[in-house]
Scaffold this motif. Structure first.
Motif, short mmCIF file in Angstrom:
data_model
loop_
_atom_site.label_atom_id
_atom_site.label_comp_id
_atom_site.label_asym_id
_atom_site.label_seq_id
_atom_site.Cartn_x
_atom_site.Cartn_y
_atom_site.Cartn_z
N LEU A 37 0.83 -1.20 0.00
CA LEU A 37 0.00 0.00 0.00
C LEU A 37 0.86 1.26 0.00
CD1 LEU A 37 -2.72 -1.11 2.57
CD2 LEU A 37 -3.09 -0.68 0.13
N ALA A 38 1.93 1.23 0.79
CA ALA A 38 2.82 2.39 0.86
C ALA A 38 3.52 2.67 -0.46
CB ALA A 38 3.85 2.19 1.97
N ALA A 39 3.67 1.61 -1.28
CA ALA A 39 4.29 1.77 -2.59
C ALA A 39 3.29 2.20 -3.66
CB ALA A 39 4.97 0.48 -3.00
N GLY A 40 2.03 2.34 -3.28
CA GLY A 40 1.02 2.82 -4.20
C GLY A 40 0.27 1.75 -4.97
N PHE A 41 0.39 0.49 -4.55
CA PHE A 41 -0.31 -0.60 -5.22
C PHE A 41 -1.57 -0.98 -4.44
CE2 PHE A 41 4.17 -1.12 -6.44
CZ PHE A 41 4.05 -1.20 -7.82
N GLU A 42 -2.44 -1.76 -5.06
CA GLU A 42 -3.57 -2.33 -4.36
C GLU A 42 -3.06 -3.32 -3.31
OE1 GLU A 42 -6.87 -1.72 -4.68
OE2 GLU A 42 -6.42 -0.12 -6.11
N ALA A 43 -3.81 -3.46 -2.21
CA ALA A 43 -3.35 -4.29 -1.09
C ALA A 43 -3.06 -5.72 -1.51
CB ALA A 43 -4.38 -4.26 0.04
N ARG A 44 -3.90 -6.27 -2.39
CA ARG A 44 -3.73 -7.68 -2.76
C ARG A 44 -2.50 -7.92 -3.63
NH1 ARG A 44 -7.68 -5.70 -6.14
NH2 ARG A 44 -7.43 -6.11 -8.38
N GLU A 45 -1.91 -6.85 -4.16
CA GLU A 45 -0.77 -6.99 -5.06
C GLU A 45 0.54 -7.08 -4.28
OE1 GLU A 45 -1.61 -4.79 -9.08
OE2 GLU A 45 -2.19 -3.46 -7.45
N ILE A 46 0.56 -7.93 -3.27
CA ILE A 46 1.70 -7.98 -2.37
C ILE A 46 2.95 -8.56 -3.02
CG2 ILE A 46 0.26 -8.05 -0.32
CD1 ILE A 46 0.78 -11.00 -0.10
N GLY A 47 2.81 -9.11 -4.22
CA GLY A 47 4.00 -9.56 -4.93
C GLY A 47 4.92 -8.42 -5.29
N ASN A 48 4.43 -7.17 -5.18
CA ASN A 48 5.26 -6.01 -5.48
C ASN A 48 6.14 -5.59 -4.31
OD1 ASN A 48 4.37 -5.20 -8.26
ND2 ASN A 48 2.38 -5.11 -7.24
N ALA A 49 6.00 -6.24 -3.18
CA ALA A 49 6.80 -5.91 -2.00
C ALA A 49 7.62 -7.11 -1.58
CB ALA A 49 5.89 -5.46 -0.85
N THR A 50 8.80 -6.86 -1.05
CA THR A 50 9.66 -7.94 -0.59
C THR A 50 9.28 -8.36 0.83
OG1 THR A 50 11.29 -6.35 0.26
CG2 THR A 50 11.60 -7.17 -1.99
N TRP A 51 9.73 -9.54 1.23
CA TRP A 51 9.52 -10.02 2.58
C TRP A 51 10.44 -9.27 3.54
CZ3 TRP A 51 5.53 -13.25 3.26
CH2 TRP A 51 5.13 -14.06 2.19
N VAL A 52 10.05 -9.23 4.82
CA VAL A 52 10.90 -8.63 5.85
C VAL A 52 11.37 -9.72 6.81
CG1 VAL A 52 9.79 -6.39 5.62
CG2 VAL A 52 8.96 -8.01 7.36
N SER A 53 12.42 -9.42 7.54
CA SER A 53 13.07 -10.41 8.41
C SER A 53 12.36 -10.56 9.75
CB SER A 53 14.52 -9.98 8.66
OG SER A 53 15.23 -9.85 7.45
N ASN A 54 12.59 -11.70 10.40
CA ASN A 54 12.10 -11.90 11.76
C ASN A 54 12.58 -10.78 12.67
OD1 ASN A 54 12.62 -15.12 10.89
ND2 ASN A 54 10.72 -14.71 12.01
N ALA A 55 11.67 -10.27 13.50
CA ALA A 55 11.97 -9.24 14.50
C ALA A 55 12.47 -7.94 13.88
CB ALA A 55 12.95 -9.74 15.55
N SER A 56 12.21 -7.75 12.59
CA SER A 56 12.55 -6.47 11.96
C SER A 56 11.56 -5.40 12.39
CB SER A 56 12.54 -6.60 10.43
OG SER A 56 11.25 -6.95 9.95
N VAL A 57 12.01 -4.15 12.32
CA VAL A 57 11.18 -2.98 12.62
C VAL A 57 10.88 -2.27 11.31
CG1 VAL A 57 11.15 -0.73 13.77
CG2 VAL A 57 12.12 -2.73 14.95
N ASN A 58 9.60 -1.94 11.11
CA ASN A 58 9.16 -1.35 9.85
C ASN A 58 8.29 -0.14 10.19
OD1 ASN A 58 9.85 -3.73 7.77
ND2 ASN A 58 9.10 -4.60 9.69
N ILE A 59 8.69 1.04 9.73
CA ILE A 59 8.07 2.29 10.16
C ILE A 59 7.28 2.91 9.01
CG2 ILE A 59 8.48 4.54 11.22
CD1 ILE A 59 11.28 3.39 12.03
N PHE A 60 6.02 3.23 9.29
CA PHE A 60 5.13 3.84 8.31
C PHE A 60 4.46 5.07 8.91
CE2 PHE A 60 5.27 -0.72 7.65
CZ PHE A 60 5.57 -0.83 6.31
N GLU A 61 3.93 5.91 8.05
CA GLU A 61 3.06 7.01 8.46
C GLU A 61 1.72 6.85 7.76
OE1 GLU A 61 6.39 10.46 9.37
OE2 GLU A 61 5.36 10.45 7.41
N TYR A 62 0.67 7.25 8.44
CA TYR A 62 -0.68 7.14 7.87
C TYR A 62 -1.40 8.47 8.00
CZ TYR A 62 -5.52 5.81 7.08
OH TYR A 62 -6.80 5.75 6.59
N ASP A 63 -1.85 9.01 6.86
CA ASP A 63 -2.61 10.26 6.85
C ASP A 63 -3.84 10.12 5.94
OD1 ASP A 63 -1.46 10.18 4.35
OD2 ASP A 63 -0.46 12.13 4.50
N GLY A 64 -4.38 8.94 5.90
CA GLY A 64 -5.41 8.59 4.94
C GLY A 64 -4.84 7.64 3.89
#
Length: 228
Positions: free
Chosen positions: A177-204
């Protein structure tokens, strides 16, 4: 603007055994417990009374956490409890943050999925937006569940900072979603590691600040297998 810090759970028994976990309640291994502890230490600067001698999450513009939410599956919840203890906050269980439900794939080794369910697993590997776990949840429905759940949490804490402990595929949805794709298109994002920290902002809409932060895991990094 809400800041959302998503943490993937530590290394679980299902990770170690190469199993599709889904809703199976696979606990943390000893490595996973240590990853959770290290993840908690990464947040200690927010409750440190020594004048900020520790760095940790501060360097990403985070000076407080207002609430902690977690998938109710133990591998995520136990990871969240380590962070919650350091921050002095409760961790609120939320079923909507669970991993995708695997149906007949639950607890099956990834190496066997292509043999037992060749068509469905081929779609998962090559066109994940159309994938349906055999007898389980479709990626489309799962992705909408995660989008809706995380959005509800973000809007509940508008202007605040929340930690969400969850699983690899839910984080992949928000990255998508943060990359601008539809949610179901998760093939456009890579996997993240165990216990990784991932920071996002949400404004709508969701915006990625930093993903797959693993600097706190030195000596305890783990990787996903290639066949998922």
């Amino acid at each position: 603007m809400t800041k959302i810090i998503m943490i993937r759970h530590g290394y679980s028994t299902a990770n170690k055994e190469g199993l599709f976990a889904g809703w199976t309640d696979a606990p943390l291994t000893d490595t996973g417990k240590e990853q959770a502890r290290l993840c908690a230490e990464f947040f200690r600067c927010l409750s440190d009374n020594t004048g900020g001698a520790r760095d940790g999450i501060n360097k990403y513009g985070i000076s407080r956490v207002d609430a902690i939410y977690s998938s109710d599956l133990s591998r995520a919840y136990d990871t969240s409890l380590a962070v919650a203890e350091v921050l002095g906050l409760p961790s609120v269980k939320c079923e909507g943050l669970r991993e995708i439900f695997g149906g007949k794939w639950e607890s099956v080794p990834f190496a066997k999925l292509s043999e037992k369910y060749p068509h469905d697993y081929d779609v998962w590997m090559n066109d994940i937006s159309r994938a349906v776990c055999t007898g389980g949840e479709s990626v489309k429905d799962f992705a909408e569940r995660i989008r809706r759940t995380v959005t509800e949490i973000a809007e509940r804490h508008d202007g605040g900072v929340v930690v969400i402990a969850t699983h690899a595929t839910p984080i992949r949805v928000i990255c998508t979603l943060a990359a601008g794709f539809e949610a179901r298109e998760i093939g456009n994002a890579t996997w993240v590691s165990n216990a990784s920290v991932n920071i996002f902002e949400y404004d709508g809409s969701f915006h990625a600040v930093r993903t797959n932060v693993t600097e706190h895991l030195v000596g305890f990094e783990t990787e996903l297998p290639k066949n998922i």
